[in-house]
Write an enzyme that holds these catalytic residues in place. Structure first.
Site, mmCIF file in Angstrom:
data_model
loop_
_atom_site.group_PDB
_atom_site.id
_atom_site.type_symbol
_atom_site.label_atom_id
_atom_site.label_comp_id
_atom_site.label_asym_id
_atom_site.label_seq_id
_atom_site.Cartn_x
_atom_site.Cartn_y
_atom_site.Cartn_z
ATOM 1 N N CYS A 5 0.757 -1.110 -0.085
ATOM 2 C CA CYS A 5 0.080 0.030 -0.030
ATOM 3 C C CYS A 5 0.967 1.060 -0.112
ATOM 4 O O CYS A 5 1.717 1.449 0.978
ATOM 5 C CB CYS A 5 -0.955 -0.215 1.196
ATOM 6 S SG CYS A 5 -1.374 1.499 1.863
ATOM 7 N N CYS A 46 0.286 4.043 2.756
ATOM 8 C CA CYS A 46 0.731 3.480 4.157
ATOM 9 C C CYS A 46 2.143 3.884 4.186
ATOM 10 O O CYS A 46 2.315 4.331 5.183
ATOM 11 C CB CYS A 46 0.399 1.754 4.089
ATOM 12 S SG CYS A 46 -1.285 1.281 3.921
#
Length: 328
Positions: free
Chosen positions: A33, A36
């Site tokens: 991700c 993230c």
């Protein structure tokens, strides 16, 4: 510096922490991700600043490795931040929104600190000593002050140093006269007259939304020489150094505020919204307390709090402001 963030390896470990720590701030993330990874340094920075044993714990949960936890808490998007208070979900933030994350975490941290500071008679409700909520979308950024660079002119050396002004602890002035008298003087008073000049540099470029000034002069009894609260406050952003008093009188302030009795709440705090458009890229502030509200000769300040939003770090490379856009 060793990380204070706990990596979760099992559901049992996670549930144990939910019982042992009053607040648990959880970062549900995934290796693949992009957002993230982008927000991870901000989460780590908050963890370093705000972790408290058995009070506030920051944890990371890899949703691919801990599918049972992710399923139990209905995690469908990454990153998702969940903040648990006494084992129950208090807040849920989906997406990489650093401003919201900082605001929510710092508000809860202030509540936790308020409820744990037993020496100050904090109420059991867990609220911090200041009243009211922060402006929506903004957080307490007082921790961005470069403490070593703080300067204060015309302060009486019998009272606290300039550093007491940015202490988050409840002022002794709120504890009543006897309690305050028994402690060190955790406030600042002007010396030869009512004027004070303060220089406050920051570690990063800030957007400053609101200033809070707390002033708690004692009631006049036998000693009528009590200090005054500030009345006229002039603010100058982005000065390279502190101004002299004569110099300040010749330079137009970016914002000038006149405070009256109605502006001070029951905690002795005045909340001053700034002209936000004028305080968008701020690396320092100069506060000039021009006069006090009364006939006395001294002004007293107990605390100053800065509310806004952090931008780019000045030294440790660029810390980009990020939204919750998908991808990198």
């Amino acid at each position: 510096m060793m990380s204070k963030t706990v990596i979760i390896n099992s559901l049992g470990q996670f549930e144990g922490l939910l019982k042992s720590s009053r607040i648990v701030v959880t970062d549900f993330h995934a290796v693949w991700c992009g957002p993230c990874k982008t927000i991870a340094p901000i989460f780590e920075q908050l963890s370093q600043q705000l972790s408290r044993p058995n009070l506030i714990t920051f944890v990371k949960v890899d949703v691919d490795q801990q599918k049972e936890i992710a399923s139990k808490y209905g995690i469908t998007a990454m990153p998702t931040f969940m903040i648990f208070k006494q084992g129950k979900v208090e807040e849920k933030i989906q997406g990489a929104d650093p401003r919201k994350l900082q605001a929510v975490i710092k508000k809860l941290a202030a509540e936790a600190d308020g409820s744990s500071s037993s020496g100050f008679g904090a109420s059991g409700s867990g609220s911090s000593w200041r009243k009211g909520d922060l402006p929506r979308g903004y957080g307490d950024i007082t921790d961005q002050i470069e403490v070593k660079g703080l300067e204060l002119l015309n302060a009486d050396s019998e009272f606290g140093s300039v550093r007491v002004l940015i202490d988050g602890a409840k002022p002794t002035g709120l504890s009543g006269g006897k309690a305050a008298a028994s402690k060190e003087k955790d406030w600042v008073e002007s010396d030869t007259d009512e004027q004070l000049m303060m220089f406050m540099p920051f570690q990063s470029t800030l957007k400053v939304h609101t200033i809070q000034i707390t002033s708690l002069p004692p009631k006049a009894e036998e000693d009528d020489e009590v200090p005054m609260r500030p009345k006229t406050v002039q603010i100058y952003p982005n000065r390279a150094h502190i101004l002299g008093f004569e110099e300040a009188e010749d330079i137009p302030a970016t914002q000038s505020i006149t405070l009256s009795e109605k502006d001070w709440d029951e905690t002795g705090t005045a909340t001053i919204p700034l002209r936000f458009v004028k305080f968008q890229n701020v690396t320092s502030l100069v506060f000039f307390i021009v006069d006090g509200d009364g006939e006395g000769e001294r002004v007293r300040i107990d605390r100053i709090r800065i509310i806004g939003e952090t931008g780019e770090k000045r030294e440790m490379g660029k810390l980009e402001k990020i939204g919750d856009e998908p991808g990198e």
